[in-house]
Design a protein around this motif. Sequence first.
Motif, PDB file in Angstrom:
ATOM      1  N   MET A 262      20.813 113.955  68.830  1.00 20.36           N
ATOM      2  CA  MET A 262      20.876 113.064  69.989  1.00 20.36           C
ATOM      3  C   MET A 262      20.703 113.875  71.260  1.00 20.36           C
ATOM      4  N   ALA A 263      19.534 113.715  71.907  1.00 19.67           N
ATOM      5  CA  ALA A 263      19.265 114.388  73.177  1.00 19.67           C
ATOM      6  C   ALA A 263      19.434 113.394  74.314  1.00 19.67           C
ATOM      7  N   SER A 264      20.120 113.780  75.361  1.00 19.92           N
ATOM      8  CA  SER A 264      20.246 112.909  76.537  1.00 19.92           C
ATOM      9  C   SER A 264      20.460 113.762  77.778  1.00 19.92           C
ATOM     10  N   TRP A 265      19.772 113.357  78.835  1.00 19.72           N
ATOM     11  CA  TRP A 265      19.847 114.073  80.113  1.00 19.72           C
ATOM     12  C   TRP A 265      19.640 113.067  81.231  1.00 19.72           C
ATOM     13  N   ALA A 266      20.364 113.238  82.309  1.00 20.74           N
ATOM     14  CA  ALA A 266      20.171 112.418  83.505  1.00 20.74           C
ATOM     15  C   ALA A 266      20.567 113.241  84.725  1.00 20.74           C
ATOM     16  N   ALA A 338      23.046 117.116  77.170  1.00 20.38           N
ATOM     17  CA  ALA A 338      23.012 118.036  76.029  1.00 20.38           C
ATOM     18  C   ALA A 338      22.230 117.430  74.875  1.00 20.38           C
ATOM     19  N   LEU A 339      21.847 118.289  73.960  1.00 22.96           N
ATOM     20  CA  LEU A 339      21.333 117.889  72.658  1.00 22.96           C
ATOM     21  C   LEU A 339      22.438 118.154  71.645  1.00 22.96           C
ATOM     22  N   LEU A 340      22.844 117.113  70.913  1.00 26.49           N
ATOM     23  CA  LEU A 340      23.899 117.230  69.907  1.00 26.49           C
ATOM     24  C   LEU A 340      23.302 117.096  68.520  1.00 26.49           C
ATOM     25  N   ALA A 341      23.739 117.961  67.598  1.00 26.85           N
ATOM     26  CA  ALA A 341      23.429 117.813  66.174  1.00 26.85           C
ATOM     27  C   ALA A 341      24.711 117.356  65.489  1.00 26.85           C
ATOM     28  N   LEU A 342      24.680 116.168  64.893  1.00 31.06           N
ATOM     29  CA  LEU A 342      25.883 115.532  64.361  1.00 31.06           C
ATOM     30  C   LEU A 342      25.773 115.311  62.860  1.00 31.06           C
ATOM     31  N   LYS A 359      25.423 122.369  69.536  1.00 32.79           N
ATOM     32  CA  LYS A 359      25.135 121.737  70.826  1.00 32.79           C
ATOM     33  C   LYS A 359      24.238 122.663  71.625  1.00 32.79           C
ATOM     34  N   TYR A 360      23.223 122.071  72.282  1.00 28.15           N
ATOM     35  CA  TYR A 360      22.297 122.872  73.081  1.00 28.15           C
ATOM     36  C   TYR A 360      22.109 122.175  74.425  1.00 28.15           C
ATOM     37  N   THR A 361      22.142 122.942  75.514  1.00 29.58           N
ATOM     38  CA  THR A 361      22.190 122.316  76.837  1.00 29.58           C
ATOM     39  C   THR A 361      20.984 122.602  77.732  1.00 29.58           C
ATOM     40  N   ALA A 391      16.323 123.658  63.507  1.00 22.44           N
ATOM     41  CA  ALA A 391      17.044 122.390  63.392  1.00 22.44           C
ATOM     42  C   ALA A 391      18.391 122.540  62.703  1.00 22.44           C
ATOM     43  N   ALA A 392      18.533 123.507  61.842  1.00 20.82           N
ATOM     44  CA  ALA A 392      19.784 123.683  61.101  1.00 20.82           C
ATOM     45  C   ALA A 392      20.865 124.353  61.934  1.00 20.82           C
ATOM     46  N   THR A 393      20.477 125.305  62.789  1.00 13.30           N
ATOM     47  CA  THR A 393      21.466 126.112  63.503  1.00 13.30           C
ATOM     48  C   THR A 393      21.498 125.888  65.006  1.00 13.30           C
ATOM     49  N   GLY A 394      20.425 125.311  65.574  1.00 13.77           N
ATOM     50  CA  GLY A 394      20.330 125.180  67.017  1.00 13.77           C
ATOM     51  C   GLY A 394      19.863 126.445  67.707  1.00 13.77           C
ATOM     52  N   LYS A 395      19.481 127.453  66.933  1.00  9.16           N
ATOM     53  CA  LYS A 395      19.010 128.719  67.507  1.00  9.16           C
ATOM     54  C   LYS A 395      17.663 128.509  68.196  1.00  9.16           C
TER      55      LYS A 395
END
Length: 471
Positions: A262-266, A338-342, A359-361, A391-395
Amino acid sequence: MRTLALVLCSTIAALAATAAEPAFKYFRSDSGISATSAHLPEDLNSASALHWRVAMDAGQSTPIICSGKIFLTTWNRSAQQLATVALDQQTGKVLWKQIPLAPKIEAYHPQTGSPAPATPACDGEHLYVFFGSYGLICYDLDGKKVWENRMGPFRDEYGAGSSPILIQDKVILSQDHDIDSFVMAIDRSSGKTLWKTARPDAVRSYSTPVVWSHNGRKELLVAGALELASYDPQSGEKLWSTHGLARIVIPVPVVSGDTIYMASWAPGGDMGKRIALDSWKTALVKWDKNRDGKLAPAEIEDNNVLERFSRMDLDQSGTLDESEWNRHADVFRRAENALLALKPSSARGELSSGDVVWKYTHGVPYVSTALVHNGILWMVKEGGIVTKLDAATGKLLQEERLPGIGGYYASPVSGDRKVFFASEQGVVTATVEERDWKVISSRTFHEKIYATPAIDGGHIYIRTEKALYCF
């Protein structure tokens, strides 16, 4: 023998059910990935690559390809006319055009908006089209209207942007606006409302729902301001939710296996650049010149409030009271870009922090939806900045800039081991779909692009504000 017969019957029934299940088409129903695309063109500048071009009225809906036809919606500003258009997939010939007579055209962003942004949905027999100025319309594939469910316009100065999706016998529609937000299910055959669930805490957002299979059942993922929530498609019951989203959410949740991205930014949600409102008590002391316990635009000296006054003024009284002020102050306070991996572990209630895998910001887009394929997550944001993550680690794998700068409203799509990006200014770039970065080619159309490209077989369909192209 009896056991064998039962096994065979069960197998045949399962195969029949699978074969009978329709191939639903709607926005991001394929997650932006074309599994059947072979030999897509390497260079869109090549004269031999262009199959056809058809002039088309403006609009921002993604072309939907279903049963040998292409469907999209249009907006003719000079004629003040909305329309649904069907074209022959092979030739681009317009097969039919239907015009709903909307009594009032909804408000929309004057520079980048449109009252025809929602992508149609198709079940192979019928087409489902949504306009915020009119409501939901069902046509057969020859353009005959079957039913309609009237709704809108909504209280939102930028209009309605979410697209309808399909699940089982239902059309699902989510609409988050300044007031009266909801998610609803409509019977595909009759157009009757099956259920409608209010979203009282939701403020304006424009994300489209997603179907997710979880623990042997299907759920609806609905992303809105501050929150991603899951709903039961049978009843509309809210199942679980998680916070940590932006104050306005446009990208669509991306499902890959058991993980939700889930990516969201404003604007105003980044650390160091946050927008914060004073407490109500402080605001009254500073600006309530007539001491009536409310705030009018002429009294307020904060551009962050004045730019958003209309959406904050929920009862449209021309003044802000304490509850209206506090509602939006809370949205700004809780917003996170942020981009969240859930990986949700619970089927009910609020997810725990342990359900956030990573989580990646940085590099998070405002509008375009991420692409996840072959272990790589791709994002593109304003300025043509592409961020590639494991995609697995957010690296972080790479952060690169595309040849096309400016805004990016279209989402990236994948096919034939290529990833295609389309900029607002009309630059379409193809890159290799690998962990290393390589640009294959780039073409400038000199026509603005807001719609996401569509891929089917060995063809890519690119919609500009002036035409639809088939390469």
